[in-house]
Design an enzyme around this catalytic site. Structure first.
Site, mmCIF file in Angstrom:
data_model
loop_
_atom_site.group_PDB
_atom_site.id
_atom_site.type_symbol
_atom_site.label_atom_id
_atom_site.label_comp_id
_atom_site.label_asym_id
_atom_site.label_seq_id
_atom_site.Cartn_x
_atom_site.Cartn_y
_atom_site.Cartn_z
ATOM 1 N N PRO A 23 54.097 39.946 36.235
ATOM 2 C CA PRO A 23 53.509 39.139 37.313
ATOM 3 C C PRO A 23 54.205 37.782 37.428
ATOM 4 C CG PRO A 23 51.818 40.032 35.848
ATOM 5 C CD PRO A 23 53.124 40.262 35.184
ATOM 6 N N ALA A 57 49.495 36.825 39.277
ATOM 7 C CA ALA A 57 48.140 36.426 38.904
ATOM 8 C C ALA A 57 47.303 36.257 40.168
ATOM 9 C CB ALA A 57 48.167 35.131 38.096
ATOM 10 N N GLN A 100 47.473 41.786 38.380
ATOM 11 C CA GLN A 100 46.969 40.967 37.286
ATOM 12 C C GLN A 100 45.794 40.139 37.805
ATOM 13 O OE1 GLN A 100 48.962 37.296 35.768
ATOM 14 N NE2 GLN A 100 49.271 38.497 33.892
ATOM 15 N N TYR A 183 45.232 30.142 30.521
ATOM 16 C CA TYR A 183 44.232 30.264 31.575
ATOM 17 C C TYR A 183 42.874 30.639 30.966
ATOM 18 C CZ TYR A 183 48.359 29.688 34.384
ATOM 19 O OH TYR A 183 49.520 29.177 34.920
#
Length: 364
Positions: A23, A57, A100, A183
């Site tokens: 990603p 993402a 993702q 994250y």
């Protein structure tokens, strides 16, 4: 025979080869909705000959975006926009497509990287109040996040499940949970960012709890024949932070729950990280995890040469290799790797005459 170009099973999904497109955020969405850029960008990658393309993402809620220009999948508008791009890809490429799913937590509400990437104030038009396990900012230049309540955590789990259902409706073949790079899920895992004193903080089991709950909830609702895996940072590269020993325990717990793969990266949680960047620098973490789980393990990080990738697979250091910046730089990397390693890849008939004159074509 090249091991890099041998099939790889992720759950019930079989990839033609072991090259995965990791990603990569594009910061080109409009209020979470995919744009024409995504169609062009993903289109070229879907013709690369890799075994799997994982979309960038994708935020499960508006406040889960890294920046205001991030891709999202939280309502009908974002679902329809992504569906438009995916329809174009499906028309010309049989490559499996994963997504993702992510929440940026305290690293949300930022500018685009080419505009400096700095934190945006909650009061700004393009900013919002960020969320985190605990009210600790990423660094001195970031705004303080709001510590999540139990209600916030329940909503987060529901948001992941809702996004997964939308991904299933779009025909997405695979989901990768984003538990890496500092994250939100990673923030719950690391003792550096998680100072909670309830069942989601403190001990390793408590800090792992949210990741396992999100996985179980999502796995129960996403189509059972489609793989669900996770990307983790195996270490924070900071003393006293998340590390390999804890990553191994998380990997074993996910393995028992039926996780279909684990994608092993590192770092992203703290500005104090000290990363020894060099080719294959993250591969030993993937290898260590591979030794204790039954699910396939994907290695990533400065894997740039075909023989390098071949050796990782043939020496059983990992089951698959992921490329990010390298495939942005050379979108036909798998073609060139196949030519070098005596293998073949799938490509459109329109490109059958693309090989250099007088040389065998790696395209089938």
């Amino acid at each position: 025979m090249s091991q890099l170009f041998s099939p790889l099973k992720l759950g019930e999904l079989t990839l033609d080869n072991r090259i995965i497109i990791a990603p990569m955020c594009q910061y080109s969405a409009n209020q979470g909705s995919a744009s024409d850029w995504h169609t062009i960008h993903l289109g070229q990658l879907s013709l690369s000959g890799a075994g799997l393309l994982i979309l960038e993402a994708t935020a499960v809620s508006p406040e889960g975006r890294i920046s205001y220009a991030d891709l999202g999948l939280w309502n009908n508008e974002t679902q329809q926009a992504l569906g438009k791009s995916l329809k174009a890809l499906r028309q010309y490429s049989p490559m499996p497509i994963g997504i993702q799913l992510a929440h940026a937590g305290r690293k949300a509400s930022t500018e685009k990287p080419w505009d400096g990437g700095g934190a945006i104030a909650p009061s700004d038009e393009n900013g919002w109040q960020t969320l985190a396990p605990f009210a600790i900012a990423y660094d001195d230049n970031a705004y303080q996040p709001k510590a999540m309540t139990k209600s916030d955590i329940t909503q987060l789990i529901n948001d992941f499940v809702s996004a997964a259902k939308r991904a299933d409706e779009l025909g997405i073949d695979l989901i990768e949970l984003h538990g890496a790079h500092g994250y939100l899920l990673h923030q719950f895992l690391s003792p550096l960012s998680n100072k909670r004193d309830d069942e989601y903080g403190g001990s390793l089991q408590n800090r792992m709890r949210l990741v396992l709950e999100v996985f179980k909830a999502l796995r129960a609702e996403f189509a059972s024949h489609k793989p669900v895996g996770i990307r983790i940072s195996a270490t924070d590269w900071v003393e006293g932070g998340w590390d390999l020993a804890q990553s191994i325990e998380l990997a074993k717990a996910l393995d028992k729950l039926g996780c279909d793969f684990i994608h092993v990266s590192t770092a992203g949680l703290s500005p104090e990280q000290q990363i020894p960047v060099k080719p294959n620098f993250q591969v030993p973490f993937a290898t260590a995890i591979k030794e204790v789980v039954s699910m396939p393990v994907i290695a990533v990080g400065l894997i740039t040469e075909p023989q390098q990738a071949e050796d990782i697979i043939s020496e059983q250091q990992a089951d698959g290799v992921a490329l990010a910046r390298g495939i942005l730089y050379n979108p036909h990397w798998p073609w060139h790797a196949a030519a070098q390693l005596g293998a073949t890849v799938n490509a459109p008939k329109q490109y059958l005459r693309s090989s250099p004159h007088g040389q065998p074509s790696p395209i089938k």
